[in-house]
Design an enzyme around this catalytic site. Sequence first.
Site, PDB file in Angstrom:
ATOM      1  N   SER A 170       0.827  -1.197   0.000  1.00  0.00           N
ATOM      2  CA  SER A 170       0.000   0.000   0.000  1.00  0.00           C
ATOM      3  C   SER A 170       0.872   1.261   0.000  1.00  0.00           C
ATOM      4  O   SER A 170       1.612   1.469  -0.957  1.00  0.00           O
ATOM      5  CB  SER A 170      -0.968  -0.054   1.197  1.00  0.00           C
ATOM      6  OG  SER A 170      -2.005   0.858   1.033  1.00  0.00           O
ATOM      7  N   ASP A 172     -10.300  -5.662  -2.432  1.00  0.00           N
ATOM      8  CA  ASP A 172      -9.626  -4.633  -1.635  1.00  0.00           C
ATOM      9  C   ASP A 172     -10.504  -3.377  -1.630  1.00  0.00           C
ATOM     10  O   ASP A 172     -10.810  -2.823  -2.694  1.00  0.00           O
ATOM     11  CB  ASP A 172      -8.269  -4.350  -2.302  1.00  0.00           C
ATOM     12  CG  ASP A 172      -7.391  -3.412  -1.511  1.00  0.00           C
ATOM     13  OD1 ASP A 172      -7.931  -2.477  -0.891  1.00  0.00           O
ATOM     14  OD2 ASP A 172      -6.171  -3.595  -1.557  1.00  0.00           O
ATOM     15  N   HIS A 205      -7.331  -6.065   1.569  1.00  0.00           N
ATOM     16  CA  HIS A 205      -6.120  -5.251   1.728  1.00  0.00           C
ATOM     17  C   HIS A 205      -5.280  -5.697   2.939  1.00  0.00           C
ATOM     18  O   HIS A 205      -4.286  -5.071   3.268  1.00  0.00           O
ATOM     19  CB  HIS A 205      -6.540  -3.787   1.922  1.00  0.00           C
ATOM     20  CG  HIS A 205      -5.470  -2.771   1.638  1.00  0.00           C
ATOM     21  ND1 HIS A 205      -4.910  -2.600   0.396  1.00  0.00           N
ATOM     22  CD2 HIS A 205      -4.861  -1.860   2.435  1.00  0.00           C
ATOM     23  CE1 HIS A 205      -4.009  -1.631   0.442  1.00  0.00           C
ATOM     24  NE2 HIS A 205      -3.955  -1.167   1.675  1.00  0.00           N
TER      25      HIS A 205
HETATM   26  N1  LIG Z   1      -8.798   3.232   8.265  1.00  0.00           N
HETATM   27  C1  LIG Z   1      -7.894   2.154   8.414  1.00  0.00           C
HETATM   28  C2  LIG Z   1      -6.787   2.323   7.409  1.00  0.00           C
HETATM   29  C3  LIG Z   1      -5.480   1.749   7.805  1.00  0.00           C
HETATM   30  C4  LIG Z   1      -5.053   0.559   6.969  1.00  0.00           C
HETATM   31  O1  LIG Z   1      -5.823  -0.122   6.344  1.00  0.00           O
HETATM   32  N2  LIG Z   1      -3.741   0.365   6.957  1.00  0.00           N
HETATM   33  C5  LIG Z   1      -3.180  -0.708   6.165  1.00  0.00           C
HETATM   34  C6  LIG Z   1      -2.287  -0.097   5.155  1.00  0.00           C
HETATM   35  S1  LIG Z   1      -3.226   0.984   4.132  1.00  0.00           S
HETATM   36  C7  LIG Z   1      -2.105   1.739   3.090  1.00  0.00           C
HETATM   37  O2  LIG Z   1      -1.037   2.116   3.322  1.00  0.00           O
HETATM   38  C8  LIG Z   1      -2.424  -1.648   7.092  1.00  0.00           C
HETATM   39  O3  LIG Z   1      -1.494  -2.308   6.690  1.00  0.00           O
HETATM   40  N3  LIG Z   1      -2.873  -1.731   8.352  1.00  0.00           N
HETATM   41  C9  LIG Z   1      -2.222  -2.507   9.374  1.00  0.00           C
HETATM   42  C10 LIG Z   1      -2.655  -3.940   9.505  1.00  0.00           C
HETATM   43  O4  LIG Z   1      -2.018  -4.650  10.317  1.00  0.00           O
HETATM   44  O5  LIG Z   1      -3.580  -4.381   8.803  1.00  0.00           O
HETATM   45  C11 LIG Z   1      -7.457   2.089   9.850  1.00  0.00           C
HETATM   46  O6  LIG Z   1      -7.157   3.125  10.461  1.00  0.00           O
HETATM   47  O7  LIG Z   1      -7.391   0.986  10.369  1.00  0.00           O
END
Ligand SMILES: N[C@@H](CCC(=O)N[C@@H](CSC=O)C(=O)NCC(=O)O)C(=O)O
Length: 280
Positions: free
Chosen positions: A149, A225, A258
């Site tokens: 991401s 995603d 995602h």
């Molecule tokens: N609103 C969500 C968004 C945060 C999220 O989805 N983060 C992803 C990366 S998104 C793009 O860079 C992520 O990897 N999160 C960490 C995980 O362990 O899944 C929110 O605040 O949760």
Amino acid sequence: MTLETISAARSFGGTQCVYRHQSRATGTPMTFSLYLPPQATGGTPLPVLYFLSGLTCTHANVTEKGGYQRVCAELGLILVAPDTSPRGEEVADDDAYDLGQGAGFYVDATEAPFETHYGMYSYMIDELPELIGASFPADPRRASLTGHSMGGHGALTIALKNPSLFRSVSAFAPIVAPSRVPWGEKALAAYLGSDRAAWRRHDAVALIEDGARVPEILVDQGTSDSFLERELKPELLAEACAAASIPLTLRMQQGYDHSYYFISTFMEDHLRWHMARLLA
Ligand SMILES: N[C@@H](CCC(=O)N[C@@H](CSC=O)C(=O)NCC(=O)O)C(=O)O
């Protein structure tokens, strides 16, 4: 440079470590994780893969949920996972999850209040590789990049800008054109200012349009995603690569989202793909 060991745990015959050091690029302590495979004791410098994480992440997300240790142990591959921004009470931040701490976007910020500490681009191309080379049995000539991401954006842009430093690049659900999507427009405006010409130097699609090249790219993208259409837009990378004759393997993975369930499913493919190129 002094490295402080935060933790070290045996894993698949190697060691999963977490370190902290004082960074000259950010002017703060920075934490990263490093998996040292069993071959590290053999006397031959090993190849290194850097995994750049996404919004809200630290080094810990991929370390605990990426599932890379078994295959890195088999291949003899060091995996390094840096943090996604400088951190600390004195470091500028924002209430939103997509700006400030945890959202460094792998650029060197030029704009107040972020320019003081947000030096993630310099950290990634200069300081961290130098530190890894000096502190571990790592071969600095055999380094590659991957990421997720926002970290996929970091991997693609850093590789495109530094083809002599990194042998191969792949990404999981990357932001491919930050200048043209809400996450990127917000972050690049805050870190680099309103001149969109500066943004093009940190936008994978724009870099390719402007002549940057890598030998090839591997991207995995889940079809379920929730960020796909608004923030990620892999079709823009496909169009740019086609126009520039960069071989792109873009795998649309049916039903994947995602999350780290998606990343860990295809992690092994990325590790083996990079290792083949690191040994070539
Ligand atoms: N609103 C969500 C968004 C945060 C999220 O989805 N983060 C992803 C990366 S998104 C793009 O860079 C992520 O990897 N999160 C960490 C995980 O362990 O899944 C929110 O605040 O949760």
